[in-house]
Design a protein around this motif. Structure first.
Motif, PDB file in Angstrom:
ATOM      1  N   VAL A 224       0.886  -1.219  -0.027  1.00  0.00           N
ATOM      2  CA  VAL A 224      -0.031   0.110  -0.185  1.00  0.00           C
ATOM      3  C   VAL A 224       0.911   1.187  -0.135  1.00  0.00           C
ATOM      4  CG1 VAL A 224      -1.555   1.472   1.361  1.00  0.00           C
ATOM      5  CG2 VAL A 224      -2.063  -1.017   0.952  1.00  0.00           C
ATOM      6  N   VAL A 225       0.520   2.091  -1.069  1.00  0.00           N
ATOM      7  CA  VAL A 225       1.475   3.205  -1.090  1.00  0.00           C
ATOM      8  C   VAL A 225       0.521   4.570  -0.470  1.00  0.00           C
ATOM      9  CG1 VAL A 225       2.351   4.955  -2.411  1.00  0.00           C
ATOM     10  CG2 VAL A 225       2.477   2.581  -3.137  1.00  0.00           C
ATOM     11  N   LEU A 226       1.067   5.066   0.682  1.00  0.00           N
ATOM     12  CA  LEU A 226       0.513   6.195   1.338  1.00  0.00           C
ATOM     13  C   LEU A 226       1.066   7.506   1.060  1.00  0.00           C
ATOM     14  CD1 LEU A 226      -0.111   4.874   4.903  1.00  0.00           C
ATOM     15  CD2 LEU A 226      -1.578   4.960   3.099  1.00  0.00           C
ATOM     16  N   GLY A 227       0.527   8.691   1.371  1.00  0.00           N
ATOM     17  CA  GLY A 227       1.366  10.045   0.986  1.00  0.00           C
ATOM     18  C   GLY A 227       0.343  11.285   0.862  1.00  0.00           C
ATOM     19  N   PRO A 228       0.695  12.240   1.067  1.00  0.00           N
ATOM     20  CA  PRO A 228      -0.233  13.492   0.943  1.00  0.00           C
ATOM     21  C   PRO A 228      -0.313  13.477  -0.581  1.00  0.00           C
ATOM     22  CG  PRO A 228       2.082  14.177   1.659  1.00  0.00           C
ATOM     23  CD  PRO A 228       2.072  12.587   1.667  1.00  0.00           C
TER      24      PRO A 228
ATOM     25  N   GLU B 293      -7.694   4.367   2.764  1.00  0.00           N
ATOM     26  CA  GLU B 293      -8.453   3.648   3.429  1.00  0.00           C
ATOM     27  C   GLU B 293      -7.311   2.911   4.537  1.00  0.00           C
ATOM     28  OE1 GLU B 293     -11.746   3.128   3.921  1.00  0.00           O
ATOM     29  OE2 GLU B 293     -12.150   4.422   2.361  1.00  0.00           O
ATOM     30  N   MET B 294      -7.429   3.620   5.930  1.00  0.00           N
ATOM     31  CA  MET B 294      -6.223   3.123   6.657  1.00  0.00           C
ATOM     32  C   MET B 294      -6.543   1.803   7.277  1.00  0.00           C
ATOM     33  SD  MET B 294      -3.815   5.350   6.343  1.00  0.00           S
ATOM     34  CE  MET B 294      -3.803   6.466   5.074  1.00  0.00           C
ATOM     35  N   GLY B 295      -7.700   1.515   7.448  1.00  0.00           N
ATOM     36  CA  GLY B 295      -8.198   0.175   8.187  1.00  0.00           C
ATOM     37  C   GLY B 295      -7.811  -0.828   7.201  1.00  0.00           C
ATOM     38  N   PHE B 296      -7.920  -0.736   6.074  1.00  0.00           N
ATOM     39  CA  PHE B 296      -7.880  -1.508   5.111  1.00  0.00           C
ATOM     40  C   PHE B 296      -6.294  -1.895   4.678  1.00  0.00           C
ATOM     41  CE2 PHE B 296      -6.586  -2.399   0.564  1.00  0.00           C
ATOM     42  CZ  PHE B 296      -7.137  -3.613   0.238  1.00  0.00           C
ATOM     43  N   ALA B 297      -5.494  -0.704   4.759  1.00  0.00           N
ATOM     44  CA  ALA B 297      -4.098  -0.883   4.894  1.00  0.00           C
ATOM     45  C   ALA B 297      -3.464  -1.641   5.896  1.00  0.00           C
ATOM     46  CB  ALA B 297      -3.471   0.412   4.529  1.00  0.00           C
ATOM     47  N   ARG B 298      -3.843  -1.339   7.106  1.00  0.00           N
ATOM     48  CA  ARG B 298      -3.553  -1.889   8.034  1.00  0.00           C
ATOM     49  C   ARG B 298      -3.686  -3.638   8.273  1.00  0.00           C
ATOM     50  NH1 ARG B 298      -3.122   0.088  13.982  1.00  0.00           N
ATOM     51  NH2 ARG B 298      -3.595   2.290  13.114  1.00  0.00           N
TER      52      ARG B 298
ATOM     53  N   HIS C 197       9.624   8.741  10.432  1.00  0.00           N
ATOM     54  CA  HIS C 197       9.660   9.886   9.835  1.00  0.00           C
ATOM     55  C   HIS C 197       8.698  11.026  10.108  1.00  0.00           C
ATOM     56  CE1 HIS C 197      10.587  12.790   6.651  1.00  0.00           C
ATOM     57  NE2 HIS C 197      11.520  12.103   6.060  1.00  0.00           N
ATOM     58  N   PRO C 198       9.341  12.329  10.690  1.00  0.00           N
ATOM     59  CA  PRO C 198       8.294  13.227  11.003  1.00  0.00           C
ATOM     60  C   PRO C 198       7.101  13.515  10.019  1.00  0.00           C
ATOM     61  CG  PRO C 198      10.573  14.395  10.885  1.00  0.00           C
ATOM     62  CD  PRO C 198      10.427  12.699  10.426  1.00  0.00           C
ATOM     63  N   ARG C 199       7.481  13.418   8.805  1.00  0.00           N
ATOM     64  CA  ARG C 199       6.418  13.690   7.921  1.00  0.00           C
ATOM     65  C   ARG C 199       5.260  12.611   7.671  1.00  0.00           C
ATOM     66  NH1 ARG C 199       7.388  18.509   4.912  1.00  0.00           N
ATOM     67  NH2 ARG C 199       5.179  18.108   3.891  1.00  0.00           N
ATOM     68  N   THR C 200       5.777  11.422   8.100  1.00  0.00           N
ATOM     69  CA  THR C 200       4.706  10.210   8.087  1.00  0.00           C
ATOM     70  C   THR C 200       3.970  10.573   9.291  1.00  0.00           C
ATOM     71  OG1 THR C 200       6.622   8.776   7.413  1.00  0.00           O
ATOM     72  CG2 THR C 200       4.658   7.674   8.259  1.00  0.00           C
TER      73      THR C 200
ATOM     74  N   SER D   4      -1.468  11.666  11.171  1.00  0.00           N
ATOM     75  CA  SER D   4      -2.024  12.472  12.260  1.00  0.00           C
ATOM     76  C   SER D   4      -3.214  13.045  11.521  1.00  0.00           C
ATOM     77  CB  SER D   4      -1.099  13.314  13.095  1.00  0.00           C
ATOM     78  OG  SER D   4      -0.848  14.493  12.284  1.00  0.00           O
ATOM     79  N   GLN D   5      -3.141  13.444  10.111  1.00  0.00           N
ATOM     80  CA  GLN D   5      -4.136  14.065   9.401  1.00  0.00           C
ATOM     81  C   GLN D   5      -5.217  13.062   9.059  1.00  0.00           C
ATOM     82  OE1 GLN D   5      -1.689  16.096   6.500  1.00  0.00           O
ATOM     83  NE2 GLN D   5      -1.174  17.923   8.051  1.00  0.00           N
ATOM     84  N   VAL D   6      -4.858  11.814   8.512  1.00  0.00           N
ATOM     85  CA  VAL D   6      -5.884  10.867   7.865  1.00  0.00           C
ATOM     86  C   VAL D   6      -6.318   9.819   8.947  1.00  0.00           C
ATOM     87  CG1 VAL D   6      -4.827  11.227   5.582  1.00  0.00           C
ATOM     88  CG2 VAL D   6      -3.886   9.530   7.291  1.00  0.00           C
ATOM     89  N   LEU D   7      -6.102   9.741  10.173  1.00  0.00           N
ATOM     90  CA  LEU D   7      -6.132   8.817  11.033  1.00  0.00           C
ATOM     91  C   LEU D   7      -7.419   9.113  12.006  1.00  0.00           C
ATOM     92  CD1 LEU D   7      -3.065   6.773  11.851  1.00  0.00           C
ATOM     93  CD2 LEU D   7      -4.909   5.955  10.609  1.00  0.00           C
TER      94      LEU D   7
END
Ligand code: ADP
Ligand code: MG
Length: 253
Positions: A31-35, A208-213, A242-245, A250-253
């Motif tokens: 899964v690829v995440l990022g802003p 979809e963070m739940g799915f990713a997890r 990483h601070p940016r992670t 913190s923005q998406v969860l």
């Protein structure tokens, strides 16, 4: 299964991918995440050479796709002939945020089109395969329907069936549920979970963070055109380094 080596891509003066290396094993779900704007879609499109790039190469199961690397030569790589590109591309299925179905053709026809025209499959076999795939995505009763009569979640499941009809070795998903009504997101994620369980190699851009997890074997975090962090979901979600992670999560969860 997928080897991405040192990809750089600029749009004009916008240096969008700044040296991306990524390897995906057979059967692995990444899964690829990022802003927004970090280069996730561009990277995915580079994998099947829907997007050209300025430097680097991509290899699918040992076969270069798009560009052929030239070792020890003045040029790093050369463009692959279109017919060779078409052949390797058949191994890579892609599902987009917008479903890109042909609105005036039946669901069945949407699914049989590529296997008959590109894989040389006969009509009967292609229709049988399409019906099997529709059963798999829970839409066996929609073969004769037009896409316009379907919900977003149903359209996306047809799009997945259509991609699977080419019997791809890997599946790329670019925010497959972002355009869906919330109540139809789950049915699409369920189909993707099933594919993952069956051992399909998948690269998925999603929020979809739940799915990713639950489903990812590995999470890759992009920011500013590079991979800033990667690891098991349990690591990335609980103790990102990483601070940016940390900021992104913190923005998406
Ligand atoms: P993400 O999917 O992570 O949101 P994208 O890969 O879509 O990011 O975009 C990364 C950057 O590349 C953005 O700045 C975007 O504006 C730019 N970009 C993407 N596609 C194009 C294009 N076809 N032409 C010009 N710029 C583009
Ligand atoms: Mg995107």
């Amino acid at each position: 299964m997928i080897r991405i080596n040192g990809i750089h891509k600029s749009f004009g003066s916008n240096h969008v991918l700044r040296g991306v290396d990524l390897q995906v094993q057979q059967g692995e779900v990444v899964v690829v995440l990022g802003p927004s704007g970090s280069g996730k879609s561009t990277l995915l499109r580079c994998i099947n050479y829907l997007e050209t790039y300025d430097k680097g190469n991509v290899v699918i199961e040992g076969k270069p796709i798009g560009r052929i690397p030239m070792q020890g030569q003045a040029v790093q790589s050369v463009e692959m002939p279109q017919k060779d590109l078409n052949a390797v591309r058949q191994d890579v299925g892609m599902v987009f945020q917008s479903f890109n179905l042909f609105p005036h053709k039946s669901v069945l026809h949407n699914i049989t089109m590529a296997p008959t025209s590109l894989r040389g499959m006969n009509k009967e076999d292609a229709e049988q395969l399409a019906r099997e795939l529709l059963r798999k995505v829970g839409l066996q009763d929609k073969a004769e329907a037009r896409p316009s009569s379907l919900s977003g979640g149903q359209k996306q499941r047809v799009a997945i069936a259509r991609a699977l009809a080419m019997k791809p070795k890997v599946m790329l998903f670019d925010e497959p549920t972002s355009a869906l009504d919330p109540e139809t997101v789950g049915e699409v994620l369920q189909v993707m979970r099933t594919l993952a369980k069956e051992g399909m190699t998948m690269v998925i851009v999603t929020h979809e963070m739940g799915f990713a997890r639950d489903v990812a074997d590995r999470v890759v975090v992009m920011d500013g055109g590079v991979i800033i962090e990667e690891g098991k979901p349990s690591e990335i979600f609980t103790k990102p380094t990483h601070p940016r992670t940390q900021m992104f999560l913190s923005q998406v969860l």
